[in-house]
Design a protein around this motif. Structure first.
Motif, short mmCIF file in Angstrom:
data_model
loop_
_atom_site.label_atom_id
_atom_site.label_comp_id
_atom_site.label_asym_id
_atom_site.label_seq_id
_atom_site.Cartn_x
_atom_site.Cartn_y
_atom_site.Cartn_z
N LYS A 349 12.42 -12.88 -29.00
CA LYS A 349 12.35 -12.33 -27.64
C LYS A 349 13.63 -12.58 -26.89
CE LYS A 349 10.87 -15.06 -24.42
NZ LYS A 349 10.02 -15.63 -23.38
N SER A 352 11.92 -10.83 -22.25
CA SER A 352 10.48 -10.61 -22.18
C SER A 352 9.80 -11.91 -21.77
CB SER A 352 9.94 -10.16 -23.53
OG SER A 352 8.52 -10.14 -23.53
N PRO A 382 10.86 -2.41 -20.71
CA PRO A 382 10.30 -3.29 -21.73
C PRO A 382 10.07 -2.52 -23.03
CG PRO A 382 9.14 -3.55 -19.65
CD PRO A 382 10.02 -2.35 -19.50
#
Length: 439
Positions: A349, A352, A382
């Motif tokens: 990630k 996020s 996103p």
């Protein structure tokens, strides 16, 4: 362990007892201690068992050959420089022509050992009596007492006259744990910088999260990673003022451009995604990695993922082949992984708010195949990228990954904030990307 207990370990009987515990199982400590206390004083047995545990922990940093000959304190094992990093730094000092060096805040002597093995005469200084005694014992245990003099003293009172260089490793832990304020180091960074200016060359070890604005103008800042983990930052004096360097071990592979490049323009996600090493990101050299690729570009202006249409090997980033670029949608991801029978899921990630473990619990991967999911942002939105580590050799050119369909009502429902690394423009302390693998 106090100094009296440690002194007992250095006697012939203490060394023999400690050597007999090399392969002992800590889970059986009670039974082992009961047996040994029939033949040895209880204090000696307790000290030997504690030291045996520390030696086992130290193998990861020093290797078995050295670790099982050395002595440690609990804090010394945790704070000692990894042997590979210390050896690299010692080689840099030797290449600079250093012959006599003061190692201030030497701890249990890990850096002093590497420096002595590089042929440098070392004065190792620590104010803690037990720590200094351990460093002295380590020099003797490894046959380096002829090159290492250990002195118990306040480092701020050491006369540096006659030394070619100084290496300083200020304590970065206080009563409440780690400190990220360089002026809260012991001694403070400002004092260390003044000491560094008194010799021809010097190096100050700091935390990897040191802000770029805290780097003195006359210093070179180097971030070092080992096996992909960022271990430390080092401020060098007497080398290349104003330079920023990332060094990756093993290798070493060093990236140190004469001047930094502007951030590359973001663009669409190509077939290959490059995850720069943490040392590259900390040094703000992501743009240099992108420039070394064919058409390298960012996937988002704020995210340190680089993408390209062709695979080009680089030691400064890990490449992944991307098969899907999708708006973030948990239900779609779960269905896709189930359809592809993915049971081994690596989650990475940047940008996020979702944590890897949380994602795994929700998607419940099952199957015989493996995949890597990147939770990130693409062009400000996103997104989730699905792929796998690049093969060792570049394949023939192929099509780009499937483009993202239009977002639905669930897409982007959890955009979060950028809890991972940024681009070459900056990184907050402790913000390295999270990742993991579920099986």
């Amino acid at each position: 362990m106090n100094q009296h207990d440690f002194a007992a370990l250095l006697t012939p009987g203490g060394r023999a007892l400690l050597d007999s515990l090399r392969d002992y199982d800590p889970a059986r400590e009670l039974a082992v201690a009961t047996r040994l206390r029939r033949e040895h004083p209880a204090e000696l047995v307790s000290a030997a068992l504690g030291q045996a545990r520390l030696r086992q922990r130290a193998v990861a940093k020093f290797g078995a050959e050295d670790a099982y000959r050395m002595y440690f304190t609990p804090g010394g094992v945790e704070m000692a420089t990894r042997a590979s990093v210390a050896a690299y730094r010692a080689e840099r000092f030797a290449a600079l022509g250093v012959r006599r060096l003061a190692d201030l805040c030497c701890g249990i002597g890990g850096d002093a050992i590497a420096l002595a093995r590089a042929g440098i005469e070392v004065l190792a200084v620590d104010r803690d009596p037990l720590t200094a005694a351990v460093a002295r014992a380590n020099a003797a245990a490894l046959g380096l007492e002829g090159l290492i003099e250990v002195r118990e003293a306040d480092v701020t009172e050491v006369d540096l006259t006659g030394f070619d260089a100084v290496f300083l490793d200020p304590a970065r832990r206080g009563g409440r744990g780690r400190t990220f304020d360089p002026e809260a180091y012991s001694p403070p960074l400002s004092w260390a910088v003044r000491a560094a200016r008194t010799t021809r060359c010097a190096a100050i070890k700091t935390a990897p999260g040191i802000p770029h604005e805290a780097v003195p103008a006359e210093a070179e800042a180097e971030w070092i990673s080992d096996q992909g983990d960022v271990k430390e930052a080092v401020l060098w004096f007497g080398t290349t003022p104003g330079a920023f360097r990332s060094t990756l071990l093993p290798g070493p592979h060093s990236l140190c451009p004469p001047r930094t490049l502007p951030d590359p323009e973001p663009g669409p996600v190509g077939r290959w995604l490059y995850e720069p090493d943490g040392a590259v990101i900390r040094a703000h050299l992501v743009s240099e990695v992108a420039a070394g690729l064919d058409g390298g570009r960012l996937i988002d202006p704020t995210i340190a993922y680089v993408t390209a249409d062709e695979l080009r090997p680089t030691p400064y980033a890990t490449a992944y082949e991307i098969s899907d670029v999708l708006p973030f949608n948990l239900k779609k991801l779960k269905a896709l992984l189930r359809e592809r029978e993915v049971g081994v899921l690596t989650v990475k990630k940047r940008g996020s708010a979702i944590e890897p473990e949380e994602l795994r619990r929700k998607v419940k991967p099952q199957g015989r195949n493996a995949a890597t999911v990147f939770l990130t942002r693409v062009a400000g939105a996103p997104a989730m990228l699905i792929g796998s580590p690049a093969p060792a050799t570049a394949p023939a050119p192929g099509p780009a990954p499937a483009p993202a369909p239009a977002p639905d009502s669930e897409a982007g429902s959890d955009s979060g904030s950028d809890s991972g690394t940024g681009t070459g423009t900056g990184t907050a302390p402790g913000s390295d990307p999270a990742s993991g693998t579920a099986r």
